[in-house]
Design a protein around this motif. Structure first.
Motif, short mmCIF file in Angstrom:
data_model
loop_
_atom_site.label_atom_id
_atom_site.label_comp_id
_atom_site.label_asym_id
_atom_site.label_seq_id
_atom_site.Cartn_x
_atom_site.Cartn_y
_atom_site.Cartn_z
N GLU A 103 5.59 -5.45 -5.98
CA GLU A 103 5.32 -4.71 -4.80
C GLU A 103 6.37 -3.73 -4.37
O GLU A 103 6.23 -2.73 -4.03
N GLU A 104 7.63 -4.33 -4.71
CA GLU A 104 9.02 -3.59 -4.47
C GLU A 104 8.93 -2.22 -5.14
O GLU A 104 9.93 -2.31 -5.91
N HIS A 139 0.83 -5.77 12.36
CA HIS A 139 2.06 -4.84 12.40
C HIS A 139 1.88 -3.60 11.41
O HIS A 139 1.63 -3.76 10.23
N PRO A 140 2.21 -2.52 11.83
CA PRO A 140 1.98 -1.38 11.06
C PRO A 140 2.74 -1.09 9.66
O PRO A 140 4.09 -1.52 9.95
N PHE A 141 2.24 -0.92 8.76
CA PHE A 141 3.26 -0.56 7.56
C PHE A 141 3.00 1.06 7.20
O PHE A 141 1.65 1.46 7.03
N LEU A 142 3.75 1.91 6.81
CA LEU A 142 3.73 3.28 6.70
C LEU A 142 2.99 3.35 5.25
O LEU A 142 3.63 2.69 4.20
N LEU A 167 -0.55 3.88 0.42
CA LEU A 167 -1.08 4.25 1.71
C LEU A 167 -0.74 3.38 2.59
O LEU A 167 -0.19 2.29 2.65
N PRO A 168 -0.57 3.65 4.11
CA PRO A 168 -0.41 2.94 5.09
C PRO A 168 -1.61 1.60 5.31
O PRO A 168 -2.54 1.89 4.47
N SER A 189 6.95 0.06 3.65
CA SER A 189 5.56 0.01 3.26
C SER A 189 5.34 -0.79 2.23
O SER A 189 6.22 -1.58 1.61
N THR A 190 4.06 -0.93 1.94
CA THR A 190 3.53 -1.85 0.77
C THR A 190 2.27 -1.34 0.13
O THR A 190 1.49 -0.70 0.60
#
Length: 437
Positions: A163-164, A197-200, A315-316, A351-352
């Motif tokens: 993921e990183e 919680h938002p991720f970009l 993507l977010p 981001s993820t």
């Protein structure tokens, strides 16, 4: 040697105080749906209570033996061993990734997948808490599987490498691993409990300028300075920042600035990360960065080469509130208040690659707190917290939340209808591979 000045932390202190005031007064999230029956939930929780030591042992083992993305061979085998000990066929190496894993049970009906990440960061290990993500995911799958017979459908655990920065989930999606999955659930450790919680979204670009070397003193007029082009690009990006939406981010480094001061650099390069909270604005921001680099090439007389996304773009996250509300209900029963969006500052994010799945199917990615409002991801302090008592509690509370939310999805037809209606209202499935072409 002089030392850097100490940054003023008064703004952070002010934000932290305002956040804690908002946390104290935040209304709890309530679900409109019943989910699985109490008997089904109790059975899953009993199994998790009985096997808590195994889950914590897995978390500690991963923490003590961190492995970077695509090299998580020991980690994935540790997961597979725990699954096999419970009678599940754990397939390692699915989707053409040697460190990906898949285990499934059931047949027909709705299909929900619990996701597990287990890659670590270089030098600082599990400073993003993936040992917690993995162990909670394994517990979520096994706990749900124990009570699975009463609800039917299909249940899977998918181990997603890298993921990183590696985009393991996108690689697995393109290999077809998620083709018949209807919804995915996972969690992430954080400073606070937050349901959505938002991720970009994130793209990356490598920019290389090609100039003409010349003697920097005797004949500088015969050169074309590639370093000047990089500097002009960097300054152009800095000027762009004041005209970006507040949630967007661009950050970069110069990776090659030439070899000697007395030679006009014939090659120079930089790398930028481009982030945005919306897929369309991410695409627009990337286009503006592209134009800045090409303009710098024209201005300096250099050639330019832009390589976007050597690894798949992220993507977010598109959240699903109906499913996240079930998570929040279960966390409340564990003594946690899972906060709604906007209580914790939304710029505290990254981001993820889960974002890529969330535009293919309904998904949740709640944050589970480690009892320290000052924690920051990707730091040595976070790595320590991931192996603490608070980290252990997050494993067990998180496993329970994932197990019960997965069972809710499978058991409650009205909930499933609401989950998918919300997904369609948000735009439905996106052709992710084609989006940035």
């Amino acid at each position: 040697m002089t030392q850097p000045t100490t940054p003023d932390d008064s703004y952070l202190k002010s934000v932290a105080a305002a956040t804690e005031r908002a946390v104290a007064t935040a209304a709890p999230i309530r679900s409109e749906h019943d989910g699985a029956s109490a008997a089904v939930r109790d059975r899953a929780e009993r199994w998790l209570d009985e096997h808590a030591a195994d889950l914590l042992g897995l978390s500690h083992d991963l923490h003590e033996h961190p492995e970077e993305g695509f090299a998580e061979h020991r980690s994935v085998e540790a997961v597979a061993e725990q699954l096999r000990a419970q009678g599940f066929d754990a397939r390692v190496g699915v989707g053409e990734l040697p460190t990906a894993l898949l285990a499934s049970t059931g047949s027909g009906g709705p299909h929900v997948a619990v996701l597990a990440e287990y890659d670590a960061l270089p030098e600082i290990g599990h400073a993003c808490g993936h040992n917690i993500i993995c162990s909670a995911g394994v517990g979520g799958f096994l706990g749900a599987a124990t009570a699975f017979g009463a609800v039917g459908g299909r249940l899977s655990l998918v181990g997603t490498p890298a993921e990183e920065g590696g985009g393991g989930k996108e690689i697995l999606a393109r290999a077809g691993i998620f083709d018949d999955v209807d919804a995915v659930v996972m969690l992430h450790p954080f400073s606070h409990d937050v349901a959505t919680h938002p991720f970009l979204g994130r793209r990356q670009v490598d920019v290389t300028f090609h100039g003409i070397a010349a003697h920097a003193s005797a004949q500088p007029f015969m050169g074309r300075n590639a370093l000047d082009a990089v500097v002009a690009t960097y300054q152009g990006v800095a000027a762009l920042r004041q005209h970006m939406p507040s949630g967007d981010r661009v950050h970069g480094i110069i990776t090659d600035g030439g070899q000697r001061p007395n030679v006009v650099p014939e090659r120079a390069a930089a790398q930028f990360y481009v982030r945005s909270a919306d897929p369309d604005s991410l695409r627009d921001l990337a286009d503006r960065i592209d134009r800045i680099a090409r303009g710098a090439a024209e201005m300096t007389g250099c050639g330019v080469e832009l390589v976007w996304d050597r690894q798949y773009p992220y993507l977010p996250i598109r959240y699903n509130d109906a499913l996240a509300a079930r998570w929040a209900e279960h966390q409340a029963r564990r003594g946690r208040t899972s906060l709604p969006r906007g209580v914790v500052p939304e710029y505290l994010t990254g981001s993820t690659d889960l974002g890529n799945l969330s535009y293919r199917m309904p998904a949740i990615h709640p944050m589970i707190g480690l009892d320290d409002a000052g924690l920051s991801l990707h730091t040595a302090g976070f790595a320590t917290a991931a192996r603490s008592e608070a980290g252990d509690r997050a494993v067990l509370d998180g496993a329970t939340g994932l197990a019960l939310t997965a069972l809710d999805y499978l058991a409650d037809e009205r909930l499933r209808a609401a989950v998918h209606a919300e997904f369609e209202q948000a735009g439905g499935a996106l052709d992710v591979p084609a989006f940035f072409d």
